[in-house]
Scaffold this active site. Structure first.
Site, PDB file in Angstrom:
ATOM      1  N   GLU A   1       0.831  -1.207   0.000  1.00 38.08           N
ATOM      2  CA  GLU A   1       0.000   0.000   0.000  1.00 38.08           C
ATOM      3  C   GLU A   1       0.870   1.264   0.000  1.00 38.08           C
ATOM      4  O   GLU A   1       0.442   2.316  -0.447  1.00 38.08           O
ATOM      5  CB  GLU A   1      -0.912  -0.032   1.233  1.00 38.08           C
ATOM      6  CG  GLU A   1      -2.231   0.677   1.024  1.00 38.08           C
ATOM      7  CD  GLU A   1      -3.260   0.340   2.096  1.00 38.08           C
ATOM      8  OE1 GLU A   1      -4.117  -0.526   1.841  1.00 38.08           O
ATOM      9  OE2 GLU A   1      -3.211   0.934   3.183  1.00 38.08           O
TER      10      GLU A   1
ATOM     11  N   HIS B   1       7.232 -26.854  -0.965  1.00 35.39           N
ATOM     12  CA  HIS B   1       6.563 -27.978  -1.616  1.00 35.39           C
ATOM     13  C   HIS B   1       5.402 -27.503  -2.475  1.00 35.39           C
ATOM     14  O   HIS B   1       4.589 -28.303  -2.921  1.00 35.39           O
ATOM     15  CB  HIS B   1       6.091 -28.979  -0.559  1.00 35.39           C
ATOM     16  CG  HIS B   1       7.240 -29.565   0.218  1.00 35.39           C
ATOM     17  ND1 HIS B   1       7.734 -30.832  -0.004  1.00 35.39           N
ATOM     18  CD2 HIS B   1       8.036 -29.012   1.177  1.00 35.39           C
ATOM     19  CE1 HIS B   1       8.761 -31.056   0.798  1.00 35.39           C
ATOM     20  NE2 HIS B   1       8.963 -29.959   1.526  1.00 35.39           N
TER      21      HIS B   1
ATOM     22  N   LYS C   1     -13.995   0.361  -4.276  1.00 32.01           N
ATOM     23  CA  LYS C   1     -15.087   0.740  -3.362  1.00 32.01           C
ATOM     24  C   LYS C   1     -16.151   1.508  -4.146  1.00 32.01           C
ATOM     25  O   LYS C   1     -17.337   1.274  -3.969  1.00 32.01           O
ATOM     26  CB  LYS C   1     -14.565   1.643  -2.238  1.00 32.01           C
ATOM     27  CG  LYS C   1     -13.717   0.938  -1.219  1.00 32.01           C
ATOM     28  CD  LYS C   1     -13.392   1.890  -0.084  1.00 32.01           C
ATOM     29  CE  LYS C   1     -12.266   1.362   0.784  1.00 32.01           C
ATOM     30  NZ  LYS C   1     -11.735   2.341   1.699  1.00 32.01           N
TER      31      LYS C   1
HETATM   32  O1  PA5 Z   1      -3.852   1.416   5.920  1.00 34.60           O
HETATM   33  C1  PA5 Z   1      -4.955   1.884   5.683  1.00 34.60           C
HETATM   34  O2  PA5 Z   1      -5.156   3.095   5.643  1.00 34.60           O
HETATM   35  C2  PA5 Z   1      -6.130   0.980   5.427  1.00 34.60           C
HETATM   36  O3  PA5 Z   1      -5.760  -0.353   5.423  1.00 34.60           O
HETATM   37  C3  PA5 Z   1      -7.175   1.185   6.515  1.00 34.60           C
HETATM   38  O4  PA5 Z   1      -6.602   0.950   7.755  1.00 34.60           O
HETATM   39  C4  PA5 Z   1      -8.371   0.268   6.292  1.00 34.60           C
HETATM   40  O5  PA5 Z   1      -8.940   0.511   5.041  1.00 34.60           O
HETATM   41  C5  PA5 Z   1      -9.403   0.474   7.374  1.00 34.60           C
HETATM   42  O6  PA5 Z   1      -9.833   1.802   7.417  1.00 34.60           O
HETATM   43  P1  PA5 Z   1     -10.632   2.343   8.668  1.00 34.60           P
HETATM   44  O7  PA5 Z   1      -9.746   2.278   9.846  1.00 34.60           O
HETATM   45  O8  PA5 Z   1     -11.020   3.750   8.314  1.00 34.60           O
HETATM   46  O9  PA5 Z   1     -11.853   1.449   8.825  1.00 34.60           O
END
Ligand code: PA5
Length: 453
Positions: free
Chosen positions: A292, A313, A427
């Site tokens: 990310e 394996h 989303k």
């Molecule tokens: O690293 C990030 O920003 C994402 O993985 C969020 O943590 C994840 O989408 C969850 O978001 P939220 O804490 O707003 O529910």
């Protein structure tokens, strides 16, 4: 044990032995110089995304009072509940699970509350089975969401909270919920205030994947009966080390230099390797951290994880002889917490009597050496990152090291490592298809596009 009193010396060690032929000293030194420049940019908060650097100083800035508060919430919850359901996804989920699974025994429950997870996907069978299981168990919920509106945890929270109200009644149910969320904004904060839930704050300047050392990770970890002061202590000494150590002595510089040099040579996939199944979720956490943070602007190393020797394996063949786009980063644990020894077997049916008296850990260590050599000869270089033991302090070191190196590495790649614009695309399509208000035009477009395919 106290989280204060940083030890100067860290436990984590690096070995570049199995990069021979892939990294020259000159290349590495140039890359380290670049990393050192970016380390300064990071700690001076002068780079991209610098509004999200609160995590940099978390280990040392957390107070004794904050730690005590988390521990007393655990005590309170465990007085009436056997299980805690941690409801969250991505950065609001993986860090806690990584630490918990790395630290607890595989089979026997020895301490703490039983931690269950929800809202990290939308599978109906899983959530239905969880609700049925919880019908007959005393439980509490830690709902963790910065925005409070993330679909997966919000859906799970609805049904779990509904069950709490059914079981305990509205006024008692509130004692079974802790919300970890934004300090003032967001739907969850509003709901928590209305209902009187205890709340913990996700700081504004800490993004989800960098939040494990905030209450996001610390509360579920404490509820699992683990000593969060030990975890913080390891992170703290790594913070001290990475802030004060320059150039090629700095492990974050080295890691960033290693991976970016190989990436520039066409090694586009980094495989995080472990030889201990307790590190499965640590690898999942690392995958999110790097994927990310770096996968943007049509660039970035693709992070994947394997669990050896199990995956030797299954994926071993590809790693040995498939596309030569891979390099490995190997997590090694020098000493096991426990060990067993091979006994003589009458008749030597399996031909393994030659291992009599050898320990499983020793055999695993030879599997590691043999695999590293085979992979290097097959075109897959590797960096070894080792810790003396799998314990909370050393996990704390690794967490902070990987976070810090991720900042340096992202800057070296030229991206903002602290945003995630791309996660919105799926989303938006999903919301349009589900008929969310405000997505009416998008719904028509998405449906038309799907028909064309
Ligand atoms: O690293 C990030 O920003 C994402 O993985 C969020 O943590 C994840 O989408 C969850 O978001 P939220 O804490 O707003 O529910």
């Amino acid at each position: 044990f106290t989280y204060k009193g940083v030890k100067k010396v860290i436990s984590t060690k690096f070995s570049l032995q199995f990069t021979k032929g892939y990294l020259s000293e000159t290349e590495l030194n140039q890359a380290i110089q670049k990393a050192e420049q970016n380390r300064k940019v990071l700690i001076e908060k002068k780079g991209k995304g610098n509004e999200f650097l609160g995590w940099l100083t978390l280990p040392k800035s957390i107070t004794e009072t904050e730690i005590q508060s988390i521990n007393s919430t655990y005590k309170k919850l465990s007085n009436h509940s056997e299980c805690l359901v941690a409801v969250g996804i991505g950065g609001s989920y993986l860090g806690a699970r990584a630490v918990i699974e790395a630290s607890l025994p595989f089979f026997e429950k020895k301490q703490g509350m039983k931690i269950l997870y929800a809202g990290h996907h939308i599978d109906s069978d899983y959530h239905k089975e969880l609700l049925s299981f919880l019908e007959n168990v005393d439980f509490s919920i830690n709902v963790i969401s910065k925005s409070g509106t993330t679909t997966e945890p919000a859906l799970a929270f609805r049904s779990l909270y509904g069950l709490l109200v059914k079981k305990y009644g509205e006024s008692k149910a509130k004692e079974h919920v802790v919300a970890t969320t934004d300090k003032s904004k967001g739907a969850l904060k509003k709901f928590a205030d209305e209902k009187g839930f205890e709340t913990y704050v996700i700081p504004d300047d800490v993004g989800g994947r960098f939040s494990v050392l905030t209450p996001v990770g610390l509360l579920p970890i404490a509820c699992a009966g683990l000593n969060i002061a030990e975890l913080l202590s390891g992170a703290q000494r790594m913070q001290e080390f990475l802030y004060t150590t320059e150039g090629d002595k700095n492990l974050a510089n080295l890691y960033s230099a290693y991976r970016n040099t190989l990436y520039a040579k066409g090694k586009k996939v980094e495989v995080l390797v472990n030889y201990n199944p307790k590190l499965y979720y640590f690898t999942e956490w690392w995958k999110q951290l790097y994927g990310e943070s770096e996968g943007k602007e049509k660039k970035g190393i693709f992070p994947i994880g394997v669990n050896f020797t199990t995956d030797l394996h299954s994926l071993g063949q590809y790693i040995q002889e498939g596309e030569r786009i891979l390099f490995e980063t190997i997590l090694e644990i020098e000493n096991p917490n426990q060990d067993i020894f091979v006994e003589e077997f009458a008749g030597d049916i399996d031909g393994l009597n030659y291992l009599k008296g050898k320990s499983l850990h020793y055999i695993n260590s030879k599997a590691i050496e043999g695999t590293k050599l085979a992979h290097l000869e097959g075109g897959v270089p590797s960096l070894s990152i080792s810790i003396p033991k799998l314990n909370l302090e050393n996990i704390g070191e690794l967490i902070y090291l990987f976070e810090f190196a991720c900042g340096i590495s992202g800057y070296t790649l030229g991206v903002n490592p602290f945003d995630q614009p791309g996660v919105e695309n799926y989303k938006n399509n999903m919301f349009a298809l589900l008929g969310k208000k405000g997505y009416e035009d998008k719904k028509n477009q998405v449906e038309a596009k799907l028909k064309e395919l």
